[in-house]
Design a protein around this motif. Structure first.
Motif, PDB file in Angstrom:
ATOM      1  N   SER A   1      55.531   7.535  38.919  1.00  0.00           N
ATOM      2  CA  SER A   1      54.767   6.815  38.171  1.00  0.00           C
ATOM      3  C   SER A   1      53.275   5.798  38.608  1.00  0.00           C
ATOM      4  N   GLY A   2      53.609   4.913  39.664  1.00  0.00           N
ATOM      5  CA  GLY A   2      52.816   4.387  39.107  1.00  0.00           C
ATOM      6  C   GLY A   2      53.230   2.905  38.250  1.00  0.00           C
ATOM      7  N   LEU A   3      53.396   2.631  38.166  1.00  0.00           N
ATOM      8  CA  LEU A   3      53.946   1.003  37.375  1.00  0.00           C
ATOM      9  C   LEU A   3      55.292   0.122  38.300  1.00  0.00           C
ATOM     10  N   ALA A   4      55.641   0.665  39.192  1.00  0.00           N
ATOM     11  CA  ALA A   4      55.431   0.109  40.166  1.00  0.00           C
ATOM     12  C   ALA A   4      54.541  -0.646  41.013  1.00  0.00           C
ATOM     13  N   GLU A   5      54.054  -0.061  41.156  1.00  0.00           N
ATOM     14  CA  GLU A   5      52.323  -0.782  42.591  1.00  0.00           C
ATOM     15  C   GLU A   5      51.746  -1.340  41.855  1.00  0.00           C
ATOM     16  N   ASN A   6      51.324  -0.924  39.941  1.00  0.00           N
ATOM     17  CA  ASN A   6      51.059  -2.147  39.626  1.00  0.00           C
ATOM     18  C   ASN A   6      51.467  -3.245  38.759  1.00  0.00           C
ATOM     19  N   LEU A   7      52.967  -3.057  39.001  1.00  0.00           N
ATOM     20  CA  LEU A   7      53.458  -4.227  38.820  1.00  0.00           C
ATOM     21  C   LEU A   7      53.475  -5.121  40.197  1.00  0.00           C
ATOM     22  N   VAL A   8      53.541  -4.818  41.178  1.00  0.00           N
ATOM     23  CA  VAL A   8      52.726  -5.914  42.420  1.00  0.00           C
ATOM     24  C   VAL A   8      52.034  -6.122  42.493  1.00  0.00           C
ATOM     25  N   ASP A   9      50.284  -5.429  42.117  1.00  0.00           N
ATOM     26  CA  ASP A   9      50.051  -5.806  41.830  1.00  0.00           C
ATOM     27  C   ASP A   9      49.192  -6.772  40.811  1.00  0.00           C
ATOM     28  N   ILE A  10      49.968  -6.629  39.781  1.00  0.00           N
ATOM     29  CA  ILE A  10      49.604  -8.326  38.935  1.00  0.00           C
ATOM     30  C   ILE A  10      49.675  -9.449  39.578  1.00  0.00           C
ATOM     31  N   CYS A  11      51.264  -9.576  40.188  1.00  0.00           N
ATOM     32  CA  CYS A  11      52.087 -10.138  40.514  1.00  0.00           C
ATOM     33  C   CYS A  11      50.851 -10.867  41.792  1.00  0.00           C
ATOM     34  N   ILE A  12      50.336 -10.483  42.896  1.00  0.00           N
ATOM     35  CA  ILE A  12      49.476 -10.951  43.356  1.00  0.00           C
ATOM     36  C   ILE A  12      47.972 -11.972  43.127  1.00  0.00           C
ATOM     37  N   GLU A  13      47.826 -10.703  41.839  1.00  0.00           N
ATOM     38  CA  GLU A  13      46.627 -11.400  41.123  1.00  0.00           C
ATOM     39  C   GLU A  13      47.011 -12.352  40.147  1.00  0.00           C
ATOM     40  N   SER A  14      48.190 -12.812  39.783  1.00  0.00           N
ATOM     41  CA  SER A  14      48.533 -14.536  39.003  1.00  0.00           C
ATOM     42  C   SER A  14      49.900 -14.340  39.442  1.00  0.00           C
ATOM     43  N   THR A  15      49.916 -14.329  40.670  1.00  0.00           N
ATOM     44  CA  THR A  15      51.485 -15.349  41.361  1.00  0.00           C
ATOM     45  C   THR A  15      51.327 -16.628  41.275  1.00  0.00           C
ATOM     46  N   ARG A  16      50.707 -17.291  40.786  1.00  0.00           N
ATOM     47  CA  ARG A  16      50.671 -18.962  39.872  1.00  0.00           C
ATOM     48  C   ARG A  16      51.119 -18.730  38.517  1.00  0.00           C
ATOM     49  N   GLU A  17      50.390 -18.525  37.789  1.00  0.00           N
ATOM     50  CA  GLU A  17      50.218 -18.267  36.551  1.00  0.00           C
ATOM     51  C   GLU A  17      52.131 -17.552  36.196  1.00  0.00           C
ATOM     52  N   LEU A  18      52.517 -16.567  36.731  1.00  0.00           N
ATOM     53  CA  LEU A  18      54.072 -15.565  36.663  1.00  0.00           C
ATOM     54  C   LEU A  18      54.677 -16.443  37.456  1.00  0.00           C
ATOM     55  N   LEU A  19      54.847 -17.076  38.187  1.00  0.00           N
ATOM     56  CA  LEU A  19      55.756 -18.323  38.621  1.00  0.00           C
ATOM     57  C   LEU A  19      56.357 -19.332  37.684  1.00  0.00           C
ATOM     58  N   GLN A  20      55.172 -19.866  36.487  1.00  0.00           N
ATOM     59  CA  GLN A  20      55.496 -21.010  36.109  1.00  0.00           C
ATOM     60  C   GLN A  20      55.371 -20.973  34.719  1.00  0.00           C
ATOM     61  N   SER A  21      55.735 -19.698  34.663  1.00  0.00           N
ATOM     62  CA  SER A  21      55.885 -19.111  33.024  1.00  0.00           C
ATOM     63  C   SER A  21      57.514 -18.746  32.895  1.00  0.00           C
ATOM     64  N   ASN A  22      58.177 -18.734  32.198  1.00  0.00           N
ATOM     65  CA  ASN A  22      59.172 -19.433  31.580  1.00  0.00           C
ATOM     66  C   ASN A  22      59.906 -17.617  31.639  1.00  0.00           C
ATOM     67  N   PHE A  23      59.246 -16.058  31.300  1.00  0.00           N
ATOM     68  CA  PHE A  23      59.344 -15.472  31.483  1.00  0.00           C
ATOM     69  C   PHE A  23      59.280 -14.927  32.548  1.00  0.00           C
TER      70      PHE A  23
END
Length: 658
Positions: free
Chosen positions: A502-524
């Motif tokens: 469906s392309g969901l996984a690729e979108n997830l990887v892109d968001i993780c690369i773009e917002s690495t710091r925010e996601l790492l420091q987020s509790n969720f």
């Protein structure tokens, strides 16, 4: 003949004879009407004008018409201006309201007081005086005016800000009229306000007064709101009292039977010796009108439905599932029991019913995904439904538009985590996992009894080799029965189609690369980035997105490689509580990432990170499964351990030595 008439220019006229000629000349009177032609005088009552219509016609003729002229003193007609006509119309309307409404003048006085008392910047003392004045004016008339559009709002403000003594007086005056007020469109808000401010004794009295009326009020659009409000603020015993009379006629009639501590319907039936068939018939008579009217938003109804489905026969259970399958279900899944009903409908519904449920969610997916209980229904869809094209089109596509919001949401991430790591106890509570495995006994027992009967019939037909074959067929039938309650498609194939294709996984990887710091420091968000960076469960992402995963590893390592600075306002990822622990887990579980991080961020710099949260990341290199990284890390970490700068927990150190 016609030609002759045209030539003469004269038209042929019919000759009038006798009375007709006399009527035409006006010499004779008109033909009198028959008395029976008037419907009002007709001997047959069916032709009579109804009394209500006669009264409306009478009012119509009696209503004073607003003339454009006014008699002057000299007796001549004086024309009125538009403003004068408007004021005259307003005056007449006020007069009609005074005649029609008994307490119209009182309502006008209360409205003027309300405009003053509801101001935010008013002093407490002045508001108290206004409230006392309003309550004095209403004393003895509160039940009569509580249903008014204006008075109900005045009373709500008074109850909110008045003293406890005044509130108790209003409560006592309203108490005998709670049932009738609960069905009024305006008074229902006052009743809810009274319940919110009621003492324990008063609340118990209200719930006691509702006995015998719960079922009828739940069938009422307005009255059901009061029952739900009382159910929400009641304690466990009081909730059980409200529920019990929905189970049986005996419990509705005899108040003493209601006081039982059993919560499950089966236990109640066993303790009180009720007949199961009678209970189910009564519950069906309560549930059906509610479902037909679409009053399915309340948690008390969800509880009753869950109990009913747990004991109903297969025909009744299937009928309820059919009624709920569609947009109606979307209004139920915001509660715990409603969410479970949604999953039962998905599990036992047909393919057509599942399609209706998913289509009913269209346009509401993002809201459902961020709901505490609704997200579990979406998680159930990706586990159960085989039509992955439909799920992708309606659910996945809408999630992709708000993917970052879903990733960082406490509830929204559960759907993504269910796809990345199915049924993981780290992300789903025992209650969530239990809800995914729920089933309706009557519909499940049907398949089980079928397989047993097939086994018995096959065993009777032959022996030896035939017996072995029948056993094999029986076990195959049992495995089909397990998957038939959900989907029949292979779970790994369904997961790949929804996550990767469906392309969901690729979108997830892109968001993780773009917002690495925010996601790492987020509790969720840290849990999503961890699962994506490791390639998800069973390495499903490595086959198609391996290059992008390496880029994600590089992005995390680049953040970790940033120099430590006390002047920087942003906290370093190795010193942040959430990000340091996420990076530590990645070092332990993902050897490729451990190698990238060591070379880019830690090699030759271990001493500066040996204290604080970053020390946990260094300790992870001591335990990593990558032998090359472990050897190179050991050379730098050993002197730090011997000098006492870096400390490894004793349990881990003893485990490594062993």
């Amino acid at each position: 003949m016609a030609a002759k008439n045209q030539q003469t220019g004269k038209s042929k006229k019919r000759k009038l004879v006798g009375p007709a000629k006399a009527n035409r000349d006006g010499s004779a009177s008109k033909k009198p009407k028959l008395s029976s032609s008037n419907p009002a005088n007709h001997p047959n009552k069916a032709f009579k004008t109804p009394p209500q219509k006669q009264q409306q016609q009478k009012r119509k003729f009696e209503r004073p018409q607003i003339s454009k002229f006014e008699k002057s003193e000299a007796g001549q007609d004086k024309p009125l201006t538009k403003r004068e006509r408007r004021l005259r119309a307003k005056q007449l309307a006020e007069e009609r309201k005074k005649k029609r409404k008994r307490h119209y003048t009182l309502e006008q006085e209360l409205a003027s007081l309300w405009e003053k008392m509801r101001c935010r910047n008013i002093a407490k003392e002045e508001r108290s005086k206004l409230i006392s004045e309003a309550l004095q004016k209403m004393e003895g008339k509160i039940p009569e005016i509580a249903g008014s559009h204006v008075s109900s709002r005045v009373l709500q403000t008074c109850v909110k800000h008045c003293s406890q003594t005044e509130r108790d007086a209003v409560f006592e005056e309203l108490r005998p009229h709670f049932i009738s007020l609960a069905c009024n469109t305006y008074a229902v808000h006052l009743v809810k306000k009274m319940l919110d401010n009621a003492s324990k004794t008063q609340l118990a009295g209200v719930i006691s007064s509702l006995h015998g009326h719960v079922a009828s009020l739940l069938r009422h659009m307005v009255g059901s709101v009061v029952i739900e409000h009382a159910y929400q603020i009641a304690n466990a015993t009081q909730k059980q009292e409200l529920l019990m009379e929905l189970y049986s006629t005996e419990l509705q009639l005899f108040k003493d039977l209601v006081s039982t501590k059993e919560s499950r319907l089966e236990d109640v039936i066993y303790k009180l010796g009720l007949q199961k068939g009678s209970v189910l018939r009564h519950m069906n008579s309560v549930i059906q009108p509610i479902l037909e009217k679409g009053i399915v938003d309340h948690s008390i109804i969800h509880r009753v439905l869950i109990e009913y489905l747990s004991m109903a026969d297969k025909i009744s259970a299937a009928d309820v599932i059919q009624q709920l399958s569609g947009p109606l279900l979307v209004r139920m899944i915001h509660t715990r029991d409603g969410s479970r009903i949604g999953m039962l409908c998905l599990k036992h519904g047909s393919a057509k019913e599942r399609k209706k449920i998913i289509k009913g969610m269209k346009g509401h997916i993002s809201k459902i995904a961020c709901d505490q209980y609704g997200c579990m229904v979406l998680a159930g869809i990706v586990v159960i439904v085989d039509d992955t094209k439909l799920v992708t089109k309606i659910i996945i596509r809408e999630i992709q538009t708000v993917l970052k919001q879903i990733v960082l949401d406490k509830s929204g991430r559960r759907l993504l985590l269910q796809l990345l790591h199915p049924n993981c106890s780290r992300y789903l509570s025992p209650d969530d996992l239990a809800s995914l495995n729920l089933s309706i006994p009557s519909l499940s027992a049907e398949a089980e009894s079928l397989t047993k009967s097939e086994k018995d019939s096959q065993r009777e037909e032959g022996s030896g080799k035939e017996d072995a074959e029948s056993d094999e067929e029986g076990t195959a039938a049992e495995s089909v029965e397990i998957t038939s309650e959900g989907g029949k498609k292979d779970p790994s194939l369904r997961r790949r189609e929804l996550l990767v294709n469906s392309g969901l996984a690729e979108n997830l990887v892109d968001i993780c690369i773009e917002s690495t710091r925010e996601l790492l420091q987020s509790n969720f968000g840290k849990e999503i980035i961890y699962e994506v960076a490791t390639g998800a469960s069973s390495g499903i992402l490595h086959q198609t997105l391996n290059d992008k995963l390496k880029n994600l590893h590089e992005a995390i390592a680049s953040l970790a490689a940033e120099p430590k600075s006390e002047e920087s306002e942003e906290e370093h990822v190795l010193e942040n509580f959430h990000s340091s622990r996420t990076i530590r887990k990645l070092v332990l579980d993902c050897p490729e990432f451990a190698s990238t991080l060591w070379k880019k961020a830690f090699e030759g710099k271990c001493e500066s990170w040996a204290q604080g949260h970053s020390s946990k990341v260094l300790c992870a290199f001591w335990e990593t499964s990558d032998s090359k990284v472990h050897e190179s890390a050991e050379k730098e970490l050993q002197p730090l351990l011997e000098s006492g700068v870096l400390k490894i927990p004793e349990t881990k150190q003893s485990a490594n030595e062993g």
